[in-house]
Design a protein around this motif. Structure first.
Motif, short mmCIF file in Angstrom:
data_model
loop_
_atom_site.label_atom_id
_atom_site.label_comp_id
_atom_site.label_asym_id
_atom_site.label_seq_id
_atom_site.Cartn_x
_atom_site.Cartn_y
_atom_site.Cartn_z
N CYS A 128 -0.51 5.08 -1.37
CA CYS A 128 -0.66 3.72 -0.85
C CYS A 128 0.72 3.08 -0.69
CB CYS A 128 -1.52 2.88 -1.79
SG CYS A 128 -3.23 3.46 -1.89
N ASN A 129 0.79 2.09 0.23
CA ASN A 129 2.11 1.50 0.48
C ASN A 129 2.65 0.72 -0.71
OD1 ASN A 129 0.73 -1.00 0.60
ND2 ASN A 129 0.46 -0.83 2.81
N PHE A 130 1.76 0.30 -1.66
CA PHE A 130 2.27 -0.40 -2.86
C PHE A 130 2.81 0.59 -3.88
CE2 PHE A 130 -2.34 0.07 -3.45
CZ PHE A 130 -2.40 0.72 -4.68
N ASP A 131 2.38 1.87 -3.80
CA ASP A 131 2.92 2.91 -4.68
C ASP A 131 4.26 3.42 -4.16
OD1 ASP A 131 0.87 3.26 -6.70
OD2 ASP A 131 -0.40 4.07 -5.09
N LEU A 132 4.31 3.70 -2.85
CA LEU A 132 5.49 4.30 -2.25
C LEU A 132 5.84 3.55 -0.96
CD1 LEU A 132 4.46 8.06 -2.70
CD2 LEU A 132 6.27 6.89 -3.94
N PRO A 133 6.40 2.37 -1.09
CA PRO A 133 6.74 1.59 0.11
C PRO A 133 7.77 2.30 0.98
CG PRO A 133 7.67 0.58 -1.86
CD PRO A 133 6.72 1.62 -2.33
N GLN A 134 8.66 3.09 0.35
CA GLN A 134 9.65 3.81 1.15
C GLN A 134 8.99 4.87 2.03
OE1 GLN A 134 8.86 4.05 -2.10
NE2 GLN A 134 10.57 5.06 -3.15
N LEU A 135 7.90 5.48 1.53
CA LEU A 135 7.16 6.45 2.35
C LEU A 135 6.46 5.73 3.50
CD1 LEU A 135 6.01 9.27 2.90
CD2 LEU A 135 4.17 8.76 1.27
N HIS A 136 5.89 4.57 3.22
CA HIS A 136 5.22 3.77 4.24
C HIS A 136 6.21 3.42 5.36
CE1 HIS A 136 1.97 1.32 5.74
NE2 HIS A 136 2.70 0.21 5.70
N PHE A 137 7.44 3.08 4.97
CA PHE A 137 8.48 2.75 5.94
C PHE A 137 8.86 3.98 6.77
CE2 PHE A 137 12.92 2.43 7.21
CZ PHE A 137 12.96 1.20 7.83
N TRP A 138 9.04 5.13 6.09
CA TRP A 138 9.45 6.37 6.78
C TRP A 138 8.38 6.83 7.77
CZ3 TRP A 138 7.73 11.55 6.75
CH2 TRP A 138 8.62 12.48 7.29
N LEU A 139 7.11 6.72 7.39
CA LEU A 139 6.02 7.14 8.26
C LEU A 139 5.90 6.27 9.51
CD1 LEU A 139 3.24 8.01 5.63
CD2 LEU A 139 4.48 9.61 7.09
N ALA A 140 6.44 5.07 9.45
CA ALA A 140 6.39 4.17 10.61
C ALA A 140 7.48 4.48 11.63
CB ALA A 140 6.52 2.72 10.15
N LYS A 141 8.43 5.37 11.27
CA LYS A 141 9.49 5.75 12.21
C LYS A 141 8.92 6.63 13.31
CE LYS A 141 13.46 5.46 9.09
NZ LYS A 141 14.69 6.15 8.64
N ASP A 142 9.65 6.73 14.41
CA ASP A 142 9.25 7.61 15.50
C ASP A 142 9.13 9.04 15.00
OD1 ASP A 142 9.26 5.52 17.26
OD2 ASP A 142 11.29 5.91 18.01
N TRP A 143 8.17 9.79 15.59
CA TRP A 143 7.97 11.18 15.19
C TRP A 143 9.24 12.00 15.36
CZ3 TRP A 143 6.83 15.03 12.61
CH2 TRP A 143 6.76 16.34 13.12
N GLN A 144 9.99 11.78 16.42
CA GLN A 144 11.21 12.55 16.66
C GLN A 144 12.20 12.37 15.51
OE1 GLN A 144 13.21 11.63 20.33
NE2 GLN A 144 14.59 13.37 20.19
N HIS A 145 12.30 11.15 15.02
CA HIS A 145 13.21 10.86 13.90
C HIS A 145 12.73 11.59 12.64
CE1 HIS A 145 16.12 8.13 11.76
NE2 HIS A 145 15.39 8.56 10.76
#
Length: 244
Positions: A128-145
């Motif tokens: 969940c984004n409250f557990d791993l906000p950095q993962l939530h942020f990374w997953l929102a990046k473009d697929w190419q990135h």
């Protein structure tokens, strides 16, 4: 549906090689197609395995053994001398990256994003984004990135994975498949030479899978009916390759 191949290692070295190869293949699939956070389990498993054991010495010894063996067969009449020479060159070229003083994958330990994720990733349901906000942020990046990030992370293990991939290919290609039958779902065999890997190829239409056991010079194969999860009494046609 194509035939399935099942592999059973008969020593700890090949067992480790197959595990590392399988983890790399999982990450490669995540590079080929966006699978969100599914790359992290195999990535962290690679990190853990290479932290637990430094495989470089064993792989270097294995490369030298294979080069010696290939040189001994290079001039045999039935050998493809050009192909053998290419293999020797490839194996020798893969030695230099393994001799680097830094441990394989050590740079990932300095990656703050990877370190933070690894600390909490095994928590049950902790995506969940409250557990791993950095993962939530990374997953929102473009697929190419994200794809470039995953490629970079996997590349850290390339000095180890590249020779292991080639060594496993040599082992597999050295043994041809032979068509056999398992009467009442059972087959056993012996070998005068020590074996390292058993490979079983079977048509899924038999609706069963093999369980393989063995050690060096002997092995046994039981075919299990998938529906009832019990040893089948049917005669099963399959192909077998025993790799030294």
């Amino acid at each position: 549906m194509t035939e399935l191949i099942y592999e059973q290692p008969l020593n700890e070295k090949i067992r480790s090689y197959l595990r590392l190869e399988n983890l790399a293949q999982q990450i490669q699939r995540c590079i080929a197609q966006d699978q969100q956070h599914q790359c992290f389990y195999p990535l962290f498993s690679l990190v853990e395995l290479t932290e637990r054991c430094d495989y470089r010495t064993e792989v270097l010894k294995d490369i030298d053994r294979q080069v010696q063996l290939l040189r001994s067969i290079c001039y045999l009449q039935e050998a493809d001398s050009e192909q053998v020479s290419q293999l020797i060159q490839q194996l020798n070229a893969l030695k230099a990256p393994l001799q680097h003083p830094e441990r394989v994958g050590c740079q990932l330990k300095q990656d703050k994003f990877i370190f933070a994720l690894r600390q909490r990733f095994n928590m049950t349901g902790a995506y969940c984004n409250f557990d791993l906000p950095q993962l939530h942020f990374w997953l929102a990046k473009d697929w190419q990135h994200r794809q470039q990030d995953i490629q970079y992370w996997l590349h850290q293990f390339e000095p180890l994975l590249a020779p292991i991939t080639l060594l496993l290919s040599i082992y597999r290609n050295a043994a041809e498949f032979t068509l056999l039958s398992a009467h009442a779902g059972f087959f056993q065999g012996t070998s005068p030479q020590p074996l390292s890997l058993i490979r079983v190829k079977i048509d899924p239409s038999h609706n069963c899978y093999p369980t393989i056991s063995g050690h060096k010079n002997r092995y046994a194969i039981h075919f299990v009916d998938f529906n009832i999860q019990r040893h089948t009494n049917e005669t099963i046609a399959f192909s077998l390759a025993t790799c030294g």
